[in-house]
Write a protein that holds these residues in place. Sequence first.
Motif, PDB file in Angstrom:
ATOM      1  N   THR A   1       0.850  -1.190   0.000  1.00 47.40           N
ATOM      2  CA  THR A   1       0.000   0.000   0.000  1.00 47.40           C
ATOM      3  C   THR A   1       0.882   1.233   0.000  1.00 47.40           C
ATOM      4  O   THR A   1       1.732   1.393   0.870  1.00 47.40           O
TER       5      THR A   1
ATOM      6  N   PHE B   1       0.887   5.449  -0.254  1.00 49.24           N
ATOM      7  CA  PHE B   1       0.168   6.704  -0.162  1.00 49.24           C
ATOM      8  C   PHE B   1       0.964   7.760  -0.919  1.00 49.24           C
ATOM      9  O   PHE B   1       2.129   7.543  -1.244  1.00 49.24           O
TER      10      PHE B   1
ATOM     11  N   ALA C   1       1.643   5.788  -5.617  1.00 49.26           N
ATOM     12  CA  ALA C   1       0.305   6.059  -5.094  1.00 49.26           C
ATOM     13  C   ALA C   1      -0.740   5.970  -6.202  1.00 49.26           C
ATOM     14  O   ALA C   1      -1.850   5.481  -5.977  1.00 49.26           O
TER      15      ALA C   1
ATOM     16  N   SER D   1      -1.624   2.512  -6.438  1.00 47.90           N
ATOM     17  CA  SER D   1      -2.120   1.923  -5.200  1.00 47.90           C
ATOM     18  C   SER D   1      -3.478   2.478  -4.764  1.00 47.90           C
ATOM     19  O   SER D   1      -4.218   1.804  -4.060  1.00 47.90           O
ATOM     20  N   CYS D   2      -3.809   3.709  -5.185  1.00 48.35           N
ATOM     21  CA  CYS D   2      -5.011   4.391  -4.690  1.00 48.35           C
ATOM     22  C   CYS D   2      -6.030   4.581  -5.815  1.00 48.35           C
ATOM     23  O   CYS D   2      -5.672   4.678  -6.977  1.00 48.35           O
TER      24      CYS D   2
ATOM     25  N   ASP E   1      -5.554  10.263  -2.243  1.00 49.82           N
ATOM     26  CA  ASP E   1      -5.223   9.343  -1.142  1.00 49.82           C
ATOM     27  C   ASP E   1      -6.449   8.536  -0.706  1.00 49.82           C
ATOM     28  O   ASP E   1      -6.524   8.043   0.408  1.00 49.82           O
TER      29      ASP E   1
ATOM     30  N   CYS F   1      -6.388   3.742  -0.869  1.00 51.08           N
ATOM     31  CA  CYS F   1      -5.045   3.209  -1.077  1.00 51.08           C
ATOM     32  C   CYS F   1      -4.961   1.772  -0.572  1.00 51.08           C
ATOM     33  O   CYS F   1      -5.450   1.461   0.506  1.00 51.08           O
TER      34      CYS F   1
ATOM     35  N   TYR G   1      -6.330  -0.747  -2.280  1.00 55.82           N
ATOM     36  CA  TYR G   1      -7.563  -1.445  -2.626  1.00 55.82           C
ATOM     37  C   TYR G   1      -7.332  -2.757  -3.376  1.00 55.82           C
ATOM     38  O   TYR G   1      -8.084  -3.713  -3.188  1.00 55.82           O
TER      39      TYR G   1
END
Length: 131
Positions: free
Chosen positions: A77, A79, A92, A95-96, A100, A103, A105
């Motif tokens: 994960t 951010f 990020a 990841s998101c 933000d 993140c 998921y």
Amino acid sequence: TPAVQQYLASTEWKQKHLIDRLLFLTVQESLEKTIVLINQQELQSSTTTTRTSNFDMALQKLRQMQNQIQRACIQETFFPCSSTGKLQREQARESCYTRDFGCGYKCHDRYIAEISSANANDTRNTRSLWA
């Protein structure tokens, strides 16, 4: 800070967030009524008052799953800023959902699918957490 506290107490801030506040209060009231109703139904159908309610067991299971997922997914994960404050926009972005929000998921979704699959194969667990 005093300036932030003053702004949060201002009419301007309250007006900007009135809809969010109303939605929050409505959802909170609905959840509270649902919990009371579930507990009342369980007490009426229960032969003993010492057993843990289905709601309490489901809530405990949910919290355990959240902790498991957080531990399992923390390494994948990302951010927008690292824990040391380093900007990591590209990681990020992968990841998101956006900025933000959401993140981790992909890992969370994968973990939930694995848990669901394991529960489907577990013949002892015939009742879903969400039923």
